[in-house]
Design a protein around this motif. Structure first.
Motif, PDB file in Angstrom:
ATOM      1  N   MET A  39      64.765   8.844  23.126  1.00 18.90           N
ATOM      2  CA  MET A  39      63.833   9.486  22.164  1.00 18.90           C
ATOM      3  C   MET A  39      62.478   9.494  23.208  1.00 18.90           C
ATOM      4  SD  MET A  39      64.495  11.035  19.484  1.00 18.90           S
ATOM      5  CE  MET A  39      62.707  11.301  19.266  1.00 18.90           C
ATOM      6  N   HIS A  40      62.267   8.795  23.928  1.00 17.96           N
ATOM      7  CA  HIS A  40      61.038   8.834  24.864  1.00 17.96           C
ATOM      8  C   HIS A  40      61.351  10.064  25.685  1.00 17.96           C
ATOM      9  CE1 HIS A  40      58.153   7.980  27.850  1.00 17.96           C
ATOM     10  NE2 HIS A  40      57.582   7.272  27.316  1.00 17.96           N
ATOM     11  N   LYS A  41      62.406  10.093  26.289  1.00 19.02           N
ATOM     12  CA  LYS A  41      62.595  11.265  27.317  1.00 19.02           C
ATOM     13  C   LYS A  41      62.577  12.512  26.719  1.00 19.02           C
ATOM     14  CE  LYS A  41      65.287  12.628  31.620  1.00 19.02           C
ATOM     15  NZ  LYS A  41      66.268  12.018  32.364  1.00 19.02           N
ATOM     16  N   LEU A  42      63.184  12.499  25.523  1.00 17.69           N
ATOM     17  CA  LEU A  42      63.300  13.876  24.618  1.00 17.69           C
ATOM     18  C   LEU A  42      61.729  14.374  24.403  1.00 17.69           C
ATOM     19  CD1 LEU A  42      65.467  14.692  21.661  1.00 17.69           C
ATOM     20  CD2 LEU A  42      63.164  15.299  21.569  1.00 17.69           C
ATOM     21  N   LEU A  43      60.841  13.410  23.979  1.00 15.01           N
ATOM     22  CA  LEU A  43      59.530  13.476  23.606  1.00 15.01           C
ATOM     23  C   LEU A  43      58.613  14.118  24.891  1.00 15.01           C
ATOM     24  CD1 LEU A  43      58.624  10.909  21.360  1.00 15.01           C
ATOM     25  CD2 LEU A  43      58.702  13.014  20.538  1.00 15.01           C
ATOM     26  N   ALA A  44      59.050  13.535  26.120  1.00 11.41           N
ATOM     27  CA  ALA A  44      58.506  13.832  27.317  1.00 11.41           C
ATOM     28  C   ALA A  44      58.857  15.107  27.514  1.00 11.41           C
ATOM     29  CB  ALA A  44      58.803  12.790  28.522  1.00 11.41           C
ATOM     30  N   HIS A  45      60.144  15.571  27.544  1.00  7.86           N
ATOM     31  CA  HIS A  45      60.804  16.836  27.997  1.00  7.86           C
ATOM     32  C   HIS A  45      59.979  18.071  27.228  1.00  7.86           C
ATOM     33  CE1 HIS A  45      63.370  20.423  28.826  1.00  7.86           C
ATOM     34  NE2 HIS A  45      63.564  20.319  27.608  1.00  7.86           N
ATOM     35  N   VAL A  46      60.107  17.760  25.780  1.00  2.29           N
ATOM     36  CA  VAL A  46      59.790  18.885  24.911  1.00  2.29           C
ATOM     37  C   VAL A  46      57.892  19.023  24.848  1.00  2.29           C
ATOM     38  CG1 VAL A  46      59.525  19.952  22.592  1.00  2.29           C
ATOM     39  CG2 VAL A  46      61.534  18.577  23.393  1.00  2.29           C
ATOM     40  N   GLY A  47      57.605  18.114  25.197  1.00  2.00           N
ATOM     41  CA  GLY A  47      55.981  18.060  25.256  1.00  2.00           C
ATOM     42  C   GLY A  47      55.705  18.509  26.520  1.00  2.00           C
ATOM     43  N   ARG A  48      55.975  18.079  27.597  1.00  4.60           N
ATOM     44  CA  ARG A  48      55.712  19.072  28.921  1.00  4.60           C
ATOM     45  C   ARG A  48      56.072  20.538  28.812  1.00  4.60           C
ATOM     46  NH1 ARG A  48      53.845  17.906  34.133  1.00  4.60           N
ATOM     47  NH2 ARG A  48      55.692  18.398  35.093  1.00  4.60           N
ATOM     48  N   VAL A  49      57.101  21.055  28.018  1.00  2.00           N
ATOM     49  CA  VAL A  49      57.334  22.531  27.607  1.00  2.00           C
ATOM     50  C   VAL A  49      56.174  22.866  26.801  1.00  2.00           C
ATOM     51  CG1 VAL A  49      58.835  24.078  26.635  1.00  2.00           C
ATOM     52  CG2 VAL A  49      59.971  22.405  27.933  1.00  2.00           C
ATOM     53  N   TYR A  50      55.559  22.243  25.863  1.00  2.00           N
ATOM     54  CA  TYR A  50      54.569  22.591  25.062  1.00  2.00           C
ATOM     55  C   TYR A  50      53.331  22.799  25.705  1.00  2.00           C
ATOM     56  CZ  TYR A  50      57.244  21.715  20.668  1.00  2.00           C
ATOM     57  OH  TYR A  50      58.150  21.854  19.827  1.00  2.00           O
ATOM     58  N   TRP A  51      52.849  21.858  26.716  1.00  2.00           N
ATOM     59  CA  TRP A  51      51.775  21.806  27.400  1.00  2.00           C
ATOM     60  C   TRP A  51      51.973  23.000  28.419  1.00  2.00           C
ATOM     61  CZ3 TRP A  51      47.488  19.567  25.977  1.00  2.00           C
ATOM     62  CH2 TRP A  51      47.542  18.319  25.344  1.00  2.00           C
ATOM     63  N   SER A  52      53.068  23.284  29.303  1.00  2.00           N
ATOM     64  CA  SER A  52      53.163  24.363  30.038  1.00  2.00           C
ATOM     65  C   SER A  52      52.740  25.764  29.292  1.00  2.00           C
ATOM     66  CB  SER A  52      54.496  24.247  30.906  1.00  2.00           C
ATOM     67  OG  SER A  52      54.543  25.302  31.659  1.00  2.00           O
ATOM     68  N   VAL A  53      53.719  25.878  28.252  1.00  2.00           N
ATOM     69  CA  VAL A  53      53.505  27.135  27.672  1.00  2.00           C
ATOM     70  C   VAL A  53      52.390  27.233  27.090  1.00  2.00           C
ATOM     71  CG1 VAL A  53      54.536  28.403  25.669  1.00  2.00           C
ATOM     72  CG2 VAL A  53      56.147  26.937  27.218  1.00  2.00           C
ATOM     73  N   GLY A  54      51.697  26.381  26.446  1.00  2.00           N
ATOM     74  CA  GLY A  54      50.371  26.462  25.930  1.00  2.00           C
ATOM     75  C   GLY A  54      49.276  27.007  26.821  1.00  2.00           C
ATOM     76  N   ARG A  55      49.111  26.334  27.848  1.00  2.00           N
ATOM     77  CA  ARG A  55      48.406  26.696  29.128  1.00  2.00           C
ATOM     78  C   ARG A  55      48.561  28.259  29.557  1.00  2.00           C
ATOM     79  NH1 ARG A  55      46.678  23.529  34.035  1.00  2.00           N
ATOM     80  NH2 ARG A  55      45.535  25.399  34.253  1.00  2.00           N
TER      81      ARG A  55
END
Length: 245
Positions: A39-55
């Motif tokens: 679950m940590h890796k899943l959160l890391a993956h999706v979170g990085r996508v969110y930060w990138s797209v958000g920017r």
């Protein structure tokens, strides 16, 4: 965009919250639908996508923002709060965006509409993954799932095939949605994916509800699942679904 903007934003909100809830249960839980992931890796993956797209969205970026400028995930339980912040950030960025505004995207579809659609589907499938880690995956809205099938075969996989030199199956595949409108014919057109929405005979055919068709297409479930019917060349169907690995 293929369906109403509000459907995408509501799915992003609800499914992102569900991912965070799963993370709070156990960040070390194995995610069976994503081999070698916790679950940590899943959160890391999706979170990085969110930060990138958000920017990209917030800054109306017309060129790619380098990966080393995107926040990296923390270790341990702090990952949940970091993910929730990223989820809020991408929602707020999209809330202020016009679907027709220009923005860079990896797929060459350089308008905000691409990200409304992509974030909804990215989040829906990974929400299913997160809940599957605890044996309780809820269904994906069938209309949203059907749109996700279209996005995968008309946007995501054509990009991957063109850029990663992927070989396509020679045999064709017909998909038929059983709980609403939706049929797709997938053909290898000289090494490129040709997708048409039609009732036609393929070398293989798969009938299932919208949720199952999306999960099959992203190789989350197999052809032996309940509610899935396969006709013709089953190996060809598996080969098409394996492209999303």
């Amino acid at each position: 965009m293929s369906i109403d903007r509000a459907v995408y934003t509501q799915a992003l909100k609800a499914d992102g919250e569900a991912i965070a809830e799963a993370g709070r249960r156990d960040i070390n839980a194995a995610v069976p639908s994503c081999p070698d992931w916790t679950m940590h890796k899943l959160l890391a993956h999706v979170g990085r996508v969110y930060w990138s797209v958000g920017r990209h969205v917030a800054e109306r970026a017309t060129e790619m923002i380098p990966a080393d400028e995107i926040p990296c995930p923390p270790e341990g339980a702090a990952i949940v709060g970091w993910f929730e912040e990223a989820h809020r950030f991408v929602q707020e960025a999209l809330d202020g965006a016009d679907p027709d505004e220009a923005v860079w995207s990896w797929a060459g579809q350089n308008t905000m509409a691409f990200y409304f659609r992509r974030m909804a589907h990215e989040t829906a499938v990974h929400r299913w993954d997160a809940q599957a880690a605890f044996g309780e995956p809820g269904p994906i809205d069938s209309d949203l799932a059907a749109d996700g099938v279209s996005e995968l075969f008309e946007v995501v996989l054509p990009f991957a095939v063109a850029n990663w030199n992927m070989a396509l199956p020679d045999a064709s595949l017909h998909l038929h949605r059983t709980d609403g409108e939706g049929e797709w014919l997938l053909v290898n057109d000289g090494g490129s994916i040709k997708m048409s929405r039609e009732h036609a005979k393929g070398d293989a055919a798969v009938r299932a509800g919208g949720t199952d068709l999306l999960l099959l297409s992203w190789e989350r479930i197999g052809l032996d699942g309940p509610g899935v019917e396969t006709f013709g060349n089953a190996d060809a169907a598996r080969a098409w679904f394996a492209l999303s690995r």
